[in-house]
Design a protein around this motif. Structure first.
Motif, PDB file in Angstrom:
ATOM      1  N   GLN A   1       0.833  -1.197   0.000  1.00  0.00           N
ATOM      2  CA  GLN A   1       0.000   0.000   0.000  1.00  0.00           C
ATOM      3  C   GLN A   1       0.872   1.253   0.000  1.00  0.00           C
ATOM      4  O   GLN A   1       1.848   1.335   0.756  1.00  0.00           O
ATOM      5  CB  GLN A   1      -0.915   0.001   1.236  1.00  0.00           C
ATOM      6  CG  GLN A   1      -1.991   1.073   1.216  1.00  0.00           C
ATOM      7  CD  GLN A   1      -3.090   0.795   0.209  1.00  0.00           C
ATOM      8  OE1 GLN A   1      -3.054  -0.212  -0.490  1.00  0.00           O
ATOM      9  NE2 GLN A   1      -4.056   1.687   0.115  1.00  0.00           N
TER      10      GLN A   1
ATOM     11  N   GLN B   1       5.621   3.512  -7.131  1.00  0.00           N
ATOM     12  CA  GLN B   1       4.365   3.041  -7.690  1.00  0.00           C
ATOM     13  C   GLN B   1       3.778   4.158  -8.559  1.00  0.00           C
ATOM     14  O   GLN B   1       4.178   5.329  -8.452  1.00  0.00           O
ATOM     15  CB  GLN B   1       3.398   2.665  -6.580  1.00  0.00           C
ATOM     16  CG  GLN B   1       3.888   1.538  -5.675  1.00  0.00           C
ATOM     17  CD  GLN B   1       2.864   1.156  -4.635  1.00  0.00           C
ATOM     18  OE1 GLN B   1       1.695   0.916  -4.937  1.00  0.00           O
ATOM     19  NE2 GLN B   1       3.302   1.097  -3.377  1.00  0.00           N
TER      20      GLN B   1
ATOM     21  N   THR C   1       0.712   0.924 -11.856  1.00  0.00           N
ATOM     22  CA  THR C   1       0.150   0.222 -10.700  1.00  0.00           C
ATOM     23  C   THR C   1      -1.363   0.297 -10.707  1.00  0.00           C
ATOM     24  O   THR C   1      -2.062  -0.698 -10.466  1.00  0.00           O
ATOM     25  CB  THR C   1       0.702   0.814  -9.388  1.00  0.00           C
ATOM     26  OG1 THR C   1       2.129   0.919  -9.464  1.00  0.00           O
ATOM     27  CG2 THR C   1       0.314  -0.044  -8.202  1.00  0.00           C
ATOM     28  N   ILE C   2      -1.892   1.494 -10.971  1.00  0.00           N
ATOM     29  CA  ILE C   2      -3.342   1.720 -11.006  1.00  0.00           C
ATOM     30  C   ILE C   2      -3.657   2.605 -12.201  1.00  0.00           C
ATOM     31  O   ILE C   2      -2.927   3.560 -12.484  1.00  0.00           O
ATOM     32  CB  ILE C   2      -3.843   2.392  -9.707  1.00  0.00           C
ATOM     33  CG1 ILE C   2      -3.675   1.460  -8.507  1.00  0.00           C
ATOM     34  CG2 ILE C   2      -5.300   2.832  -9.838  1.00  0.00           C
ATOM     35  CD1 ILE C   2      -4.081   2.094  -7.180  1.00  0.00           C
TER      36      ILE C   2
ATOM     37  N   LYS D   1     -10.115   2.642  -5.680  1.00  0.00           N
ATOM     38  CA  LYS D   1      -9.216   1.535  -6.008  1.00  0.00           C
ATOM     39  C   LYS D   1      -8.150   1.353  -4.924  1.00  0.00           C
ATOM     40  O   LYS D   1      -7.731   0.213  -4.645  1.00  0.00           O
ATOM     41  CB  LYS D   1      -8.607   1.750  -7.385  1.00  0.00           C
ATOM     42  CG  LYS D   1      -9.651   1.562  -8.481  1.00  0.00           C
ATOM     43  CD  LYS D   1      -9.096   1.738  -9.889  1.00  0.00           C
ATOM     44  CE  LYS D   1     -10.183   1.393 -10.895  1.00  0.00           C
ATOM     45  NZ  LYS D   1      -9.751   1.584 -12.308  1.00  0.00           N
ATOM     46  N   LEU D   2      -7.718   2.419  -4.321  1.00  0.00           N
ATOM     47  CA  LEU D   2      -6.769   2.305  -3.216  1.00  0.00           C
ATOM     48  C   LEU D   2      -7.423   1.632  -2.007  1.00  0.00           C
ATOM     49  O   LEU D   2      -6.787   0.823  -1.320  1.00  0.00           O
ATOM     50  CB  LEU D   2      -6.224   3.667  -2.834  1.00  0.00           C
ATOM     51  CG  LEU D   2      -5.199   4.272  -3.790  1.00  0.00           C
ATOM     52  CD1 LEU D   2      -4.863   5.711  -3.378  1.00  0.00           C
ATOM     53  CD2 LEU D   2      -3.924   3.435  -3.848  1.00  0.00           C
TER      54      LEU D   2
ATOM     55  N   GLU E   1      -9.808  -0.548  -2.164  1.00  0.00           N
ATOM     56  CA  GLU E   1      -9.952  -1.975  -2.523  1.00  0.00           C
ATOM     57  C   GLU E   1      -8.638  -2.707  -2.336  1.00  0.00           C
ATOM     58  O   GLU E   1      -8.616  -3.855  -1.886  1.00  0.00           O
ATOM     59  CB  GLU E   1     -10.419  -2.084  -3.974  1.00  0.00           C
ATOM     60  CG  GLU E   1     -11.857  -1.634  -4.192  1.00  0.00           C
ATOM     61  CD  GLU E   1     -12.224  -1.529  -5.664  1.00  0.00           C
ATOM     62  OE1 GLU E   1     -11.354  -1.842  -6.518  1.00  0.00           O
ATOM     63  OE2 GLU E   1     -13.372  -1.133  -5.966  1.00  0.00           O
ATOM     64  N   ARG E   2      -7.533  -2.066  -2.672  1.00  0.00           N
ATOM     65  CA  ARG E   2      -6.215  -2.706  -2.510  1.00  0.00           C
ATOM     66  C   ARG E   2      -5.880  -2.920  -1.039  1.00  0.00           C
ATOM     67  O   ARG E   2      -5.136  -3.833  -0.703  1.00  0.00           O
ATOM     68  CB  ARG E   2      -5.116  -1.849  -3.150  1.00  0.00           C
ATOM     69  CG  ARG E   2      -5.159  -1.753  -4.645  1.00  0.00           C
ATOM     70  CD  ARG E   2      -3.995  -0.922  -5.146  1.00  0.00           C
ATOM     71  NE  ARG E   2      -2.767  -1.702  -5.202  1.00  0.00           N
ATOM     72  CZ  ARG E   2      -1.540  -1.204  -5.003  1.00  0.00           C
ATOM     73  NH1 ARG E   2      -1.393   0.069  -4.667  1.00  0.00           N
ATOM     74  NH2 ARG E   2      -0.479  -1.961  -5.097  1.00  0.00           N
TER      75      ARG E   2
END
Length: 234
Positions: free
Chosen positions: A2, A191, A216-217, A228-229, A231-232
Motif C-alpha cells: 500500500q 508506484q 500500478t493503477i 481503487k486504493l 480496494e487494494r
C-alpha cells in the motif's frame, strides 16, 4: 504494497490550466480563439525553458521566472508588447489561479484519508501555494522542482521527494495524467497511478489519452483512485 504517500502532478492532472489561462487573458484579446492560441503558445515554451535548466545550460530557476520570461517572448505576437511590469506580473500569476477539474477537490479529501498527499510538480512553492489556496485543495506537503532543485523527469526530483518524506520509493505513488512522468517515476522505483485528462490540451489532444505503460493503477479520476486504493487495502 500500500502506498503511504501520493505524489501528485498538478498542471493537467489536477487543474484545467488551458481553459483557466484562456479565461483570464480573454479580456485583453479580441476573441476566445485568440485567447486559446495565446495559452497554447505560452505553454509550448514550458518544456524548452525547463530543458535549459535540466541540461545544465542555466542554473536552476523557479517556474514563475520561466513563465515570465516566456510571457515576454510571446506578448508582441498578440499586440500586447505595451503592457507594463505590473500587468506582466499579474498575467504571470494566472498560473496561480487555475481551476481544478470537477472531481479533484472531493477526490483529494478522500485520498488524504488514506495516505499522505503531496504536490510533486514543476511548480515553485509560491505557485503551488497559490494553486492550493485558489482551488481549495487538500495537501500535506509541497515538494517537486524547487524543493528538490531538479525539474521532472530528472530522477533526482522523484528520489529526493521520497527521501524528504522519509519513505522508500516503493512506498510512494506518483499520480499523473502524463505517461512520461509515470515512466520516469517508475524507473526510480515508485508506484504509479494514471488518471487520463483527455481535454488537457483541448479537443484536439492526441497524447496521454490512455495508459501507455504497466502502471500500478489506472483510474478514471481522483474519486476512482480513492476507491481503487481502498480496494487494494482490503
Amino acid at each position: 504494497m500500500q502506498a503511504k504517500a501520493l505524489l501528485f502532478d498538478t498542471f493537467g492532472t489536477l487543474t484545467d490550466w488551458r481553459s483557466s489561462i484562456a479565461r483570464q487573458i480573454r479580456p485583453r484579446l479580441p476573441d476566445e480563439a485568440t485567447a486559446f492560441r495565446f495559452t497554447d503558445e505560452w505553454r509550448a515554451l514550458y518544456q524548452p525553458a525547463m530543458e535549459e535548466v535540466r541540461s545544465g545550460r542555466r542554473p536552476f530557476a523557479p517556474l514563475d521566472v520561466l513563465h515570465r520570461e516566456n510571457l515576454d517572448r510571446i506578448l508582441p505576437d498578440f499586440g500586447l508588447e505595451h503592457l507594463g511590469k505590473a500587468e506582466r506580473a499579474d498575467i504571470t500569476r494566472f498560473w496561480h489561479r487555475l481551476d481544478p477539474w470537477p472531481d479533484v477537490r472531493e477526490g483529494l479529501l478522500a485520498l488524504r484519508d488514506q495516505a499522505i498527499t503531496v504536490v510533486h510538480s514543476n511548480a515553485n512553492v509560491a505557485l503551488a501555494v497559490g494553486l492550493i489556496r485558489f482551488g481549495r485543495l487538500s495537501f500535506d506537503a509541497i515538494l517537486g522542482a524547487e524543493v528538490t532543485g531538479h525539474y521532472k523527469p530528472q530522477p533526482e526530483c522523484y528520489l529526493r521527494a521520497c527521501a524528504l518524506l522519509a519513505l522508500p520509493p516503493g512506498e510512494c505513488m506518483m499520480v499523473a495524467a502524463h505517461n512520461d512522468d509515470l515512466e520516469a517515476a517508475q524507473g526510480c522505483g515508485l508506484q504509479t497511478a494514471f488518471i487520463p485528462r483527455p481535454l488537457e490540451h483541448g479537443p484536439g489532444q492526441t497524447k496521454d489519452l490512455k495508459p501507455e505503460g504497466d502502471w500500478t493503477i489506472v483510474a478514471e479520476d481522483t474519486d476512482d483512485l480513492a476507491r481503487k486504493l481502498r480496494e487494494r487495502a482490503t
